[in-house]
Write a protein that holds these residues in place. Structure first.
Motif, PDB file in Angstrom:
ATOM      1  N   HIS A  29       0.837  -1.195   0.000  1.00 44.91           N
ATOM      2  CA  HIS A  29       0.000   0.000   0.000  1.00 44.91           C
ATOM      3  C   HIS A  29       0.882   1.258   0.000  1.00 44.91           C
ATOM      4  N   PRO A  30       0.531   2.290  -0.761  1.00 40.67           N
ATOM      5  CA  PRO A  30       1.352   3.518  -0.776  1.00 40.67           C
ATOM      6  C   PRO A  30       1.531   4.139   0.602  1.00 40.67           C
ATOM      7  N   VAL A  31       0.517   4.048   1.469  1.00 41.02           N
ATOM      8  CA  VAL A  31       0.645   4.618   2.817  1.00 41.02           C
ATOM      9  C   VAL A  31       1.694   3.847   3.617  1.00 41.02           C
ATOM     10  N   VAL A  32       1.715   2.528   3.466  1.00 42.18           N
ATOM     11  CA  VAL A  32       2.711   1.705   4.158  1.00 42.18           C
ATOM     12  C   VAL A  32       4.106   2.016   3.636  1.00 42.18           C
ATOM     13  N   VAL A  33       4.223   2.141   2.323  1.00 44.35           N
ATOM     14  CA  VAL A  33       5.516   2.453   1.720  1.00 44.35           C
ATOM     15  C   VAL A  33       6.032   3.793   2.232  1.00 44.35           C
ATOM     16  N   ALA A  34       5.139   4.771   2.348  1.00 45.93           N
ATOM     17  CA  ALA A  34       5.561   6.081   2.845  1.00 45.93           C
ATOM     18  C   ALA A  34       5.938   6.025   4.321  1.00 45.93           C
ATOM     19  N   ALA A  35       5.173   5.272   5.113  1.00 40.73           N
ATOM     20  CA  ALA A  35       5.460   5.193   6.552  1.00 40.73           C
ATOM     21  C   ALA A  35       6.803   4.530   6.819  1.00 40.73           C
ATOM     22  N   LEU A  36       7.165   3.539   5.999  1.00 41.18           N
ATOM     23  CA  LEU A  36       8.430   2.821   6.195  1.00 41.18           C
ATOM     24  C   LEU A  36       9.565   3.398   5.370  1.00 41.18           C
ATOM     25  N   GLU A  37       9.292   4.482   4.632  1.00 42.57           N
ATOM     26  CA  GLU A  37      10.295   5.170   3.821  1.00 42.57           C
ATOM     27  C   GLU A  37      10.943   4.213   2.810  1.00 42.57           C
ATOM     28  N   LEU A  38      10.070   3.534   2.054  1.00 42.04           N
ATOM     29  CA  LEU A  38      10.516   2.596   1.030  1.00 42.04           C
ATOM     30  C   LEU A  38      10.208   3.162  -0.355  1.00 42.04           C
ATOM     31  N   PRO A  39      10.831   2.638  -1.408  1.00 44.24           N
ATOM     32  CA  PRO A  39      10.541   3.116  -2.768  1.00 44.24           C
ATOM     33  C   PRO A  39       9.096   2.801  -3.164  1.00 44.24           C
ATOM     34  N   ARG A  40       8.547   3.623  -4.064  1.00 46.58           N
ATOM     35  CA  ARG A  40       7.200   3.386  -4.574  1.00 46.58           C
ATOM     36  C   ARG A  40       7.145   2.034  -5.268  1.00 46.58           C
ATOM     37  N   ARG A  41       5.990   1.420  -5.177  1.00 48.65           N
ATOM     38  CA  ARG A  41       5.695   0.139  -5.834  1.00 48.65           C
ATOM     39  C   ARG A  41       6.565  -1.016  -5.316  1.00 48.65           C
ATOM     40  N   THR A  42       7.010  -0.913  -4.073  1.00 48.32           N
ATOM     41  CA  THR A  42       7.680  -2.050  -3.455  1.00 48.32           C
ATOM     42  C   THR A  42       6.677  -3.198  -3.329  1.00 48.32           C
ATOM     43  N   CYS A  43       7.113  -4.408  -3.671  1.00 49.94           N
ATOM     44  CA  CYS A  43       6.222  -5.565  -3.693  1.00 49.94           C
ATOM     45  C   CYS A  43       6.687  -6.601  -2.676  1.00 49.94           C
ATOM     46  N   ALA A  44       5.748  -7.453  -2.260  1.00 50.89           N
ATOM     47  CA  ALA A  44       6.079  -8.455  -1.254  1.00 50.89           C
ATOM     48  C   ALA A  44       5.090  -9.609  -1.320  1.00 50.89           C
TER      49      ALA A  44
END
Length: 849
Positions: A719-734
Motif C-alpha cells: 500500500h502507498p501509505v505503508v511504503v511512505a510510513a516505512l520510507e521505502l521506494p514506490r511500488r515495493t512488492c512483497a
C-alpha cells in the motif's frame, strides 16, 4: 590481565628453568586463556640506557610544545658527551633520570631509532615512555625513574624498568574472578606444577576494634555486606611511589598516580581486593553507605559529572555522594599529591550484580568494577587493609591508627551435596572418591561426609568405594562461582587434566533423513535462490508501532504480540507476528547502503500469543517435569508457524546494452509465491489465486493464494501509505506464505518423457475484466484433456474494439501424445474442446470469431 612472572615467583616456587612454552601450556590446561607470553628482554634491541637530563631548551613556533634536551648517557654513546634529543613530553625536569634508546636500537613493533634533524635541531635517540617500550598503555609522558633507583647514567636500563622479565597477557573468563590477582594465579600454578604456595592472604591481620577508625553507617547490607576502614595520619604528601611498585603497575597496564592510590591498585593486583583511598581531611562528617537517590549527582575521578539512579550504591558524607561505590571515587575526597597527609583506606565487599549494572549504566568499566562483578573474596578485606597500611607507612611515613572498622554481614557459604561418583558418571573417566576429595581440597574446599570430615586415608570405608557416598562440600570464600554439583565436577576434571578425558565420538543412531518440514524449507529456499532472491536472517524483534505502520486493522490477528520480559532493546520489545516488518527493515537498510535492485527472502517463525493462556507453572530443576506440568507450560508457549516472505524493489530485469530493464511489479511477487508453492510440492490444480484486500498490500494489487480452498498467504504491491510510513521506494512488492498451512507433499511420480514432437497452438479468449486469468487457465486444462502438456499465459490486451469491461487473454497450448505424433486434426479438436469449456464456464469467446 598483564602480570610479570617475577612477581608471580614471590608467591609460588615455579621451576627456575621453566620454559615460557611450558608455562603457557600449564595455564591453558587450567582453563586460563593466554593471549601472549612476551619475553621483554627480546622486545627491545640495541642500547637502552639510563640517562640524566642536563639541559632543557623550550622550542617555540610549533603547533605543540617541543623540547630540545641534552641528556647524560655516560660512555654509552662512545664520546661521554651529553646526547642531544628532541622530545615532546612535559613531565620531566633537569636532573631527572630517564630511559634513553640510542641510535641503532629497535623498539617493540620494529620501530628503528636513528639520528636525524627535526624541529631545527639534531636528535640522536629517543627518551622513552612506557607505551613505547611495550610496558603498558601510558603514553601521556616519558618514564621518570624514582630516587630509589641507584643506576648511573649509561647503565643498562632493562633491569631498571623490568625489561628483563617475562610478561603474561591473560584473558580471564567471567566465572574465574579470583584469577584476576597474583594470589589466584599463583594458586592455579601451584596446582599445575605441584609446588608450594605462599598465599599472601594468610598473613596475620588485626581484627576490627570496638572503636571504629571512622564513623560509618551501612544502610544497605545486601549491596554492601562488609565494610572495613583504617586511618593513617602524618603521611608525607610528596612521598614518591617506589620504582619497583610503579614498574609492576605499568606492566599490568595501570598508570602510576600517587603513592596512596598506587598502593590500593597494587594490593588489588596482589590480593584481588579492590580498595579506595580517601583524603580524610576532605571528608565532611560521618560516612554513609546507601543506595543513591534518583537524580543525585557525583563528579567522579575522571572528571565526569554523573547523574545517579536508585540502583547505584554510593558512599556519602554530609555534602552528599563522594564515591560511586565499587566503581570509582569522587573528586571531592580524592588523594592529592603534595597536600594529602591523612589517608583513610577502605576495603569493602559489594554485590556483584549491583556493580555490574552500575558499570554498564555509567559506561565506567574500571579495574575495580571488573573484579567486583566477577566476584571478590569477602574474607580478605582486613588483610588487604593491613597490607595497604603497611606499604604506606613504609614508603610514605605516617602513623597507622589503632582503630579498625569492620562491619561484617557476610553470610557463610552453603555446603553443596555432591555424590562421590558424579564426576565419573558425568565425564566417563574413573575418578576414585578419594581422588575427588583430594582435588576439591586442593581448590580450597572443605569436604565432609554427612556431618563428619572425611578421613584422609584413601582406603577409608565408603570413600574408597564411593558406593552411596555423598560428599558435603563447602567452597572457599574466594570461589563464588562454585554453587552447584556440576561446578565441582568441572573443578575435578580441570585439575585432574582435560587431556585425560578421551575424545570418543558417540555412535550415531540410524537416521530417518530429513523431516517433511526440513525438506520443504530447503526446497523453498533453493527455489527462491535459483530465481535470484537473496536469503537474509532478520531479528524477530519489532516495535509496538509496526502494526500501525503496516496499516493492520484494529481486529487483525497479527496485532496481539508477545512482549519480551528482558528485550535487547526497549524500542523493539515484541516478537514478530509477520515476517514482513523485519524483512522490510532489512530492505530499507540495504537501500540506505546504496543498493537499488533488491530481491530478498526469509524463512522463519512468527509468534502468535495464546490469548488467555495465563502463566506457566513454576518448575524446578531437581526433577523432570510431570506430563501435566509440561502440558500446562506448553499451552502457554506462543504458536510459532513457519512462514516464508519475499520483498522486491527496483528492477527485476537489469538494463544494459541489451536493452531496457523491467521494474519489479505485483505480478512478480505473485509469481514468487507460486514458485514457493510449487517447490513445496503443492500441485498446480490445488492452487487458486484471486483478488483480495489485505493489509499491508494495495487493495487493487493484492492477491490471496488458496490451497484446496484454504488461504495460505498473500502477494502483491504494498500500500502507498505503508511504503511512505516505512520510507521505502514506490511500488515495493512483497509476498508472505504460511508453510505450516500447506498440506503434506504427496509422493511425486517421475514424469513420463515423450520422444514425440509437440503441437503448439495459441488461443486468444475475450472475457470480462473481472474474470481472473487463473480461472481461464483452469477451464482450458479441464477441456483439453490428457493430450494437454502445458498452458501458459503470454499476452493480456484490452481496447475499445473488445468492448467496455472486456479484455483478451492469449494462451500458448502445448499438446503431446506419449506414444505417437499428433495429427493436426487431433490437436485442433483438443483445442476446440478446451475453448468450449472456457466458453461454458466463463462466457469466453475466441478473439476475432
Amino acid at each position: 590481565m598483564r602480570v610479570s612472572v617475577s612477581w608471580l615467583r614471590e608467591y609460588v616456587d615455579l621451576p627456575a628453568d621453566l620454559p615460557t612454552g611450558d608455562l603457557e601450556q600449564a595455564l591453558v590446561d587450567l582453563g586460563i586463556e593466554v593471549e601472549s607470553v612476551v619475553d621483554l628482554a627480546e622486545s627491545v634491541t640495541g642500547q637502552l640506557v639510563v640517562g640524566e637530563v642536563r639541559e632543557i631548551e623550550e622550542l617555540t613556533g610549533f603547533k605543540k610544545p617541543i623540547r630540545f634536551c641534552r641528556v647524560d648517557v655516560g660512555d654509552a654513546n662512545g664520546t661521554g658527551e651529553p646526547q642531544e634529543i628532541v622530545c615532546g613530553a612535559r613531565n620531566f625536569a633537569v636532573g631527572d633520570r630517564v630511559v634513553v634508546i640510542l641510535p641503532g636500537g629497535v623498539l617493540p613493533g620494529g620501530f628503528a631509532i636513528g639520528a636525524r634533524k627535526t624541529y631545527g635541531h639534531n636528535s640522536a635517540g629517543m627518551i622513552c615512555s612506557a607505551k613505547e617500550l611495550g610496558l603498558g598503555d601510558d603514553h601521556s609522558g616519558i618514564i621518570v625513574l624514582g630516587p630509589d633507583v641507584t643506576a648511573k647514567p649509561g647503565d643498562d636500563a632493562r633491569p631498571v624498568v623490568g625489561l628483563d622479565d617475562v610478561v603474561l597477557d591473560l584473558e580471564i573468563t567471567p566465572d574465574r574472578g579470583y584469577a584476576l590477582s597474583l594470589r589466584g594465579l599463583a594458586r592455579e600454578l601451584s596446582h599445575a606444577f605441584e609446588v608450594p604456595l605462599r598465599d599472601p592472604a594468610l598473613v596475620p591481620a588485626p581484627r576490627g576494634t570496638e572503636t571504629p577508625a571512622y564513623p560509618v553507617e551501612v544502610r544497605d547490607t545486601v549491596g554492601c555486606d562488609r565494610f572495613t576502614a583504617r586511618l593513617v595520619r602524618g603521611v608525607d604528601p610528596s612521598a614518591p611511589t617506589p620504582s619497583w611498585m610503579a614498574q609492576r603497575l605499568v606492566t599490568a597496564g595501570i598508570r602510576s598516580i600517587s603513592l596512596p592510590v598506587d598502593i590500593t591498585n597494587y594490593v588489588m593486583l596482589e590480593l584481588g581486593q579492590p580498595m579506595h583511598a580517601f583524603d580524610a581531611d576532605r571528608i565532611a562528617g560521618p560516612l554513609v553507605v546507601r543506595r543513591a537517590e534518583a537524580g543525585e549527582k557525583l563528579t567522579t575521578l575522571d572528571g565526569v559529572n554523573r547523574v545517579l539512579t536508585a540502583d547505584d550504591m554510593v558512599i556519602c558524607d554530609d555534602t552528599g555522594p563522594i564515591s560511586l561505590a565499587a566503581v570509582m571515587g569522587g573528586e571531592t575526597s580524592e588523594v592529592v599529591t603534595g597536600t594529602t597527609t591523612t589517608v583513610l583506606f577502605e576495603a569493602a565487599h559489594w554485590d556483584p550484580a549491583m556493580v555490574g549494572r552500575t558499570a554498564r549504566r555509567h559506561k565506567l568499566f574500571s579495574e575495580a568494577a571488573k573484579r567486583w562483578e566477577r566476584g571478590v573474596d569477602p574474607a580478605v578485606a582486613l588483610v588487604a587493609l593491613e597490607r595497604a597500611v603497611g606499604l604506606l607507612t613504609e614508603h610514605g611515613g605516617g602513623t597507622p591508627g589503632a582503630e579498625i572498622l569492620d562491619i561484617d554481614h557476610v553470610r557463610p557459604r552453603t555446603p553443596i551435596s555432591l555424590p562421590a561418583d558424579l564426576p565419573t558418571r558425568r565425564v566417563g573417566v574413573e575418578y576414585p572418591p578419594a581422588r575427588v576429595v583430594a582435588l576439591l581440597e586442593r581448590v580450597g574446599c572443605t569436604v565432609a561426609q554427612g556431618s563428619d570430615r572425611l578421613s584422609e586415608d584413601p582406603g577409608a570405608v565408603g570413600v574408597a568405594s564411593g558406593i552411596g557416598t555423598t560428599l558435603s562440600v563447602t567452597p572457599p570464600t574466594w570461589r563464588p562461582d562454585l554453587t552447584d554439583p556440576a561446578d565441582l565436577v568441572e573443578e575435578v576434571v580441570r585439575l585432574d587434566g582435560y587431556d585425560k578425558v578421551p575424545s570418543v565420538l558417540p555412535t550415531a543412531p540410524p537416521g530417518r533423513g530429513l523431516t517433511l518440514g526440513q525438506r520443504r524449507r530447503r526446497a523453498v529456499a533453493g527455489s527462491l535462490a535459483e530465481r535470484g532472491y537473496v536469503a537474509v536472517l532478520a531479528h524477530p524483534f519489532v516495535s509496538p508501532e509496526l502494526a500501525d505502520q503496516l496499516g493492520l486493522p484494529a481486529d487483525d490477528a497479527r496485532r496481539p504480540a508477545v512482549r519480551l520480559a528482558n528485550p535487547l532493546s526497549e524500542e523493539e520489545p515484541l516478537l514478530r507476528t509477520t515476517l514482513l516488518g523485519p524483512l522490510l527493515g532489512v530492505l530499507k537498510r540495504n537501500l540506505g547502503r546504496g543498493h537499488r535492485d533488491l530481491a530478498l527472502y526469509e524463512i522463519g517463525a512468527v509468534f502468535h500469543p495464546r490469548v488467555g493462556a495465563g502463566s506457566p507453572p513454576a518448575m524446578g530443576v531437581d526433577r523432570r517435569p510431570t506430563d501435566e506440568e509440561f502440558a500446562a507450560a506448553d499451552a502457554v508457549v506462543p504458536a510459532q508457524p513457519v512462514h516464508v516472505a519475499a520483498v522486491l524493489s527496483g528492477d527485476i530485469d537489469p538494463a544494459g546494452w541489451w536493452g531496457a530493464g523491467r521494474a519489479a511489479g505485483w505480478a512478480d511477487a505473485i509469481e514468487a509465491a507460486r514458485d514457493v508453492l510449487d517447490a513445496a510440492g503443492v500441485a498446480a490444480e490445488q492452487v487458486e489465486v484471486r483478488a483480495a484486500e489485505y493489509a499491508p498490500w494495495h487493495p487493487g494489487r493484492c492477491a490471496e493464494l488458496l490451497v484446496d480452498g484454504t488461504v495460505v498467504g498473500h502477494a502483491g504491491e504494498l500500500h502507498p501509505v505503508v511504503v511512505a510510513a516505512l520510507e521505502l521506494p514506490r511500488r515495493t512488492c512483497a509476498m508472505e506464505l504460511n508453510l505450516d498451512a500447506l498440506p503434506p507433499s504427496p509422493v511425486t511420480p517421475a514424469p513420463t518423457v515423450s520422444g514425440f514432437p509437440p503441437a503448439l497452438i495459441d488461443v486468444a479468449l475475450v472475457v470480462d475484466e473481472s474474470v481472473p486469468a487463473e480461472q481461464v487457465r483452469r477451464a482450458l486444462e479441464a477441456g483439453a484433456g490428457e493430450l494437454l502438456e502445458d498452458v501458459r499465459l503470454f499476452d493480456v490486451y484490452s481496447s475499445a474494439q473488445l468492448g467496455e469491461g472486456r479484455r483478451s487473454l492469449a494462451y500458448k497450448l502445448t499438446f503431446r501424445a506419449p506414444d505417437r505424433t499428433l495429427t493436426v486434426e487431433e490437436a485442433v479438436a483438443a483445442r476446440d474442446a478446451a475453448v468450449a469449456v472456457a466458453a461454458e464456464r466463463l462466457g469466453a469467446t475466441l478473439r476475432g470469431a
